[in-house]
Write a protein that holds these residues in place. Structure first.
Motif, short mmCIF file in Angstrom:
data_model
loop_
_atom_site.label_atom_id
_atom_site.label_comp_id
_atom_site.label_asym_id
_atom_site.label_seq_id
_atom_site.Cartn_x
_atom_site.Cartn_y
_atom_site.Cartn_z
N LEU A 2 25.08 9.75 62.37
CA LEU A 2 24.26 8.92 61.69
C LEU A 2 23.92 7.76 62.19
O LEU A 2 24.34 7.09 63.25
CB LEU A 2 25.16 8.37 60.36
N ASN A 3 22.73 7.46 62.04
CA ASN A 3 22.12 6.35 62.71
C ASN A 3 22.49 4.88 62.01
O ASN A 3 22.85 5.04 61.01
CB ASN A 3 20.33 6.37 63.00
N LYS A 4 22.15 3.92 62.61
CA LYS A 4 22.69 2.66 62.19
C LYS A 4 22.08 2.27 60.68
O LYS A 4 22.85 1.72 59.86
CB LYS A 4 22.08 1.55 63.02
N ARG A 5 20.85 2.59 60.63
CA ARG A 5 20.09 2.21 59.20
C ARG A 5 20.82 3.21 58.20
O ARG A 5 21.10 2.56 57.27
CB ARG A 5 18.65 2.60 59.11
N VAL A 6 21.25 4.31 58.43
CA VAL A 6 21.75 5.21 57.46
C VAL A 6 23.09 4.82 57.32
O VAL A 6 23.60 4.62 55.98
CB VAL A 6 22.09 6.70 58.08
N LYS A 7 23.98 4.39 58.14
CA LYS A 7 25.22 4.02 58.04
C LYS A 7 25.42 2.64 57.00
O LYS A 7 26.26 2.52 56.48
CB LYS A 7 25.93 3.46 59.34
N ILE A 8 24.43 1.70 57.33
CA ILE A 8 24.22 0.60 56.82
C ILE A 8 23.73 0.80 55.34
O ILE A 8 24.61 -0.03 54.23
CB ILE A 8 23.17 -0.45 57.36
N TYR A 9 22.99 1.86 54.96
CA TYR A 9 22.74 2.04 53.46
C TYR A 9 23.87 2.73 52.92
O TYR A 9 24.06 2.17 51.71
CB TYR A 9 21.47 2.95 53.64
N ILE A 10 24.59 3.70 53.54
CA ILE A 10 25.72 4.19 52.81
C ILE A 10 26.73 3.31 52.39
O ILE A 10 27.22 3.13 51.48
CB ILE A 10 26.15 5.23 53.77
N SER A 11 26.93 2.30 53.36
CA SER A 11 28.06 1.30 53.19
C SER A 11 27.62 0.46 52.19
O SER A 11 28.40 -0.06 51.20
CB SER A 11 28.17 0.46 54.58
N THR A 12 26.29 -0.14 52.21
CA THR A 12 25.93 -0.87 50.91
C THR A 12 26.25 -0.22 49.68
O THR A 12 26.66 -1.03 48.60
CB THR A 12 24.27 -1.38 51.10
N ILE A 13 25.63 0.76 49.37
CA ILE A 13 25.66 1.62 48.15
C ILE A 13 27.18 1.85 47.85
O ILE A 13 27.58 1.53 46.65
CB ILE A 13 25.08 2.90 48.22
N THR A 14 28.05 2.33 48.76
CA THR A 14 29.34 2.38 48.66
C THR A 14 30.04 1.09 47.97
O THR A 14 30.89 1.15 47.17
CB THR A 14 30.07 3.03 49.86
N SER A 114 29.83 6.42 44.28
CA SER A 114 29.34 5.06 44.16
C SER A 114 27.92 4.88 43.53
O SER A 114 27.72 4.42 42.60
CB SER A 114 29.38 4.21 45.53
N GLN A 115 27.11 6.01 44.00
CA GLN A 115 25.60 6.02 43.69
C GLN A 115 25.75 6.31 42.12
O GLN A 115 24.73 5.91 41.50
CB GLN A 115 24.91 6.94 44.60
N LEU A 116 26.48 7.41 41.80
CA LEU A 116 26.60 7.75 40.50
C LEU A 116 26.94 6.93 39.26
O LEU A 116 26.61 6.80 38.46
CB LEU A 116 27.32 9.30 40.29
N ALA A 117 28.27 6.16 39.86
CA ALA A 117 28.62 5.28 38.95
C ALA A 117 27.80 4.06 38.79
O ALA A 117 27.66 3.52 37.55
CB ALA A 117 30.13 4.79 39.60
N LEU A 118 26.80 3.70 39.75
CA LEU A 118 26.09 2.52 39.50
C LEU A 118 24.90 3.02 38.73
O LEU A 118 24.47 2.20 37.84
CB LEU A 118 25.28 2.21 41.07
N SER A 119 24.21 4.09 38.90
CA SER A 119 23.39 4.80 38.17
C SER A 119 23.83 4.88 36.61
O SER A 119 22.89 4.48 35.82
CB SER A 119 22.79 6.20 38.58
N VAL A 120 24.93 5.48 36.43
CA VAL A 120 25.32 5.64 35.17
C VAL A 120 25.63 4.19 34.36
O VAL A 120 25.44 4.16 33.34
CB VAL A 120 26.49 6.44 35.18
N GLY A 121 26.29 3.59 35.27
CA GLY A 121 26.67 2.19 34.42
C GLY A 121 25.54 1.23 34.32
O GLY A 121 25.34 0.52 33.39
N ILE A 122 24.60 1.32 34.99
CA ILE A 122 23.40 0.37 34.82
C ILE A 122 22.69 1.11 33.69
O ILE A 122 22.00 0.18 32.87
CB ILE A 122 22.50 0.36 36.16
N ALA A 123 22.43 2.10 33.62
CA ALA A 123 21.73 3.01 32.54
C ALA A 123 22.64 2.47 31.29
O ALA A 123 21.77 2.29 30.38
CB ALA A 123 21.85 4.32 32.74
N GLY A 124 23.88 2.37 31.21
CA GLY A 124 24.64 2.04 30.27
C GLY A 124 24.46 0.55 29.70
O GLY A 124 24.33 0.36 28.62
N LEU A 125 24.39 -0.19 30.63
CA LEU A 125 23.98 -1.67 30.34
C LEU A 125 22.65 -1.75 29.69
O LEU A 125 22.45 -2.69 28.71
CB LEU A 125 24.19 -2.49 31.67
#
Length: 424
Positions: A2-14, A114-125
């Motif tokens: 994984l390149n640096k940008r991908v690692k940062i993105y995955i880490s941020t979402i996680t 993480s991405q699913l919890a964010l998507s579902v949780g924000i939809a719930g809000l």
């Protein structure tokens, strides 16, 4: 790697997703634990029965279950149920391997949760703060809020994954959305409708609704799988024909696959829909099918062809048309196959049509066919380089190729040089 940008993105979402999960746990009443476990099991079951559209892309009925969880229990409980479902799924991959949390890379599991919890949780809000009341009747007073929640869930989930694919593949976000996710919109609309209906049923009659709705929910999944299996069988048949042609003509082995790849790139420049592009790709795979009727000694002759042999070769578009025209699903594609050797100035064959008389799809096949032929070794010459082939194509504007197909070719070539390489 994984390149640096991908690692940062995955880490941020996680980090964001796990933080939301922890917050959800802290804000979930103790008396909801049994509901979360029961719905979590239902979500696991739904996530564990995916249908593979490609090697990497799947569809499942879990969207409807996750949406139910949000509308019935609220954003925090919904996020936890969705996280349980995707985290503990047990699914069979296309290669036959059974995939579960213990044999799947940990960072992928954490990202998915993480991405699913964010998507579902924000939809719930969104549902909650637009007037929706979890656990209450949805129709009619909370219907608009439920629809908004479903849309937000879909957009967030799709966007997070599309951004990741964009970073991994070095493609634009818009391209990923239109190529890999556009087809999923009808699936989303149906599952959103199903999730809302199931939520209403649950509020009215309780857990028995899950039993009543379980059968139709998974019958839908079964019917879609039958459709995908029949579609795969269709492609398998086409690939058998292509392999038969490759075995007959050793100098053009792999040629049809390369023409398919280039044709798809050109279709993208013209903004073709996925279904339209798919049909062009099928025509590309079958564009030389008429050569099955040509003798091998003519196809594989190392020297210059005689006039008689050349006239035999020139019969293959018409023969291809005759082979395909009686197949209802390929009737239109058969015409593209027939005209893929026509020239813009009218000097092509078999009918000598010109200009806009030549279907655009046939023009796409023609250019893709010529480019891959130029960058391939042939009995009478060595392959040209990509740059040499590019220049030769451009030199034939307004003779062999129309200005519009040349313009699309220029754009596609600049964006996708690597994909224009000849693969054997």
């Amino acid at each position: 790697m994984l390149n640096k940008r991908v690692k940062i993105y995955i880490s941020t979402i996680t980090v964001l997703g796990l933080s939301f999960i922890i917050y959800s746990i802290l804000n979930t009443p103790i008396n909801r634990i049994i509901d979360i476990i029961l719905f979590g099991l239902f979500a696991i079951l739904a996530e564990s029965m995916p249908i593979y559209v490609t090697k990497e892309i799947t569809v499942s009925v879990a969207f409807a279950v996750d949406l139910m969880a949000v509308l019935i229990f609220g954003p925090y409980e919904g996020a936890l149920i969705a996280a349980i479902g995707i985290g503990f799924q047990i699914g069979k991959h296309m290669d036959g391997r059974v995939r579960h949390i213990f044999n799947f890379p940990y960072y992928k599991t954490l990202f998915n949760i993480s991405q699913l919890a964010l998507s579902v949780g924000i939809a719930g809000l969104i549902y909650k703060y637009t007037g929706g009341i979890p656990g209450n009747y949805i129709y009619p007073q909370h219907l608009l809020s439920a629809i908004l929640a479903a849309i937000v869930y879909y957009i967030l989930n799709t966007s997070i994954i599309a951004i990741l694919l964009s970073l991994l593949m070095n493609k634009s976000f818009i391209y990923i959305l239109t190529k890999d996710f556009k087809w999923a919109v009808p699936n989303f609309l149906f599952l959103a409708f199903l999730g809302i209906v199931m939520s209403e049923a649950f509020v009215r009659i309780g857990y028995i609704s899950l039993i009543l709705l379980f059968i139709p929910l998974f019958m839908i999944r079964y019917m879609f799988k039958l459709y995908m299996d029949s579609k795969q069988s269709y492609y398998d048949t086409i690939n058998v024909l292509v392999k038969a042609l490759d075995a007959k003509d050793k100098y053009t082995a792999g040629h049809s696959k390369n023409v398919e790849k280039i044709a798809a790139l050109l279709c993208r420049e013209f903004g073709f829909s996925e279904s339209h592009t798919e049909m062009v790709r099928i025509a590309a795979l079958l564009h030389d099918i008429g050569k099955i009727g040509v003798k091998e000694e003519v196809l594989n002759k190392p020297g210059k062809l005689t006039d008689e042999e050349l006239s035999i070769i020139k019969e293959h578009p018409q023969k291809g048309y005759e082979i395909l025209r009686d197949v209802p699903a390929l009737k239109e594609a058969s015409l593209w196959v027939k005209y893929h050797h026509e020239w813009y100035d009218g000097s092509g064959y078999p009918d000598g049509i010109k200009g806009d008389e030549i279907p655009l799809e046939a023009q796409i096949l023609s250019l893709a066919d010529v480019f891959d032929a130029l960058v391939s070794d042939r009995p009478y010459r060595k392959a040209f380089s990509q740059e040499e082939a590019y220049k030769i194509i451009l030199e034939h504007e307004r003779t062999q190729f129309s200005p519009k197909i040349i313009n699309a070719f220029k754009k596609a070539f600049e964006k996708n040089r690597e994909e224009f390489k000849h693969d054997i």
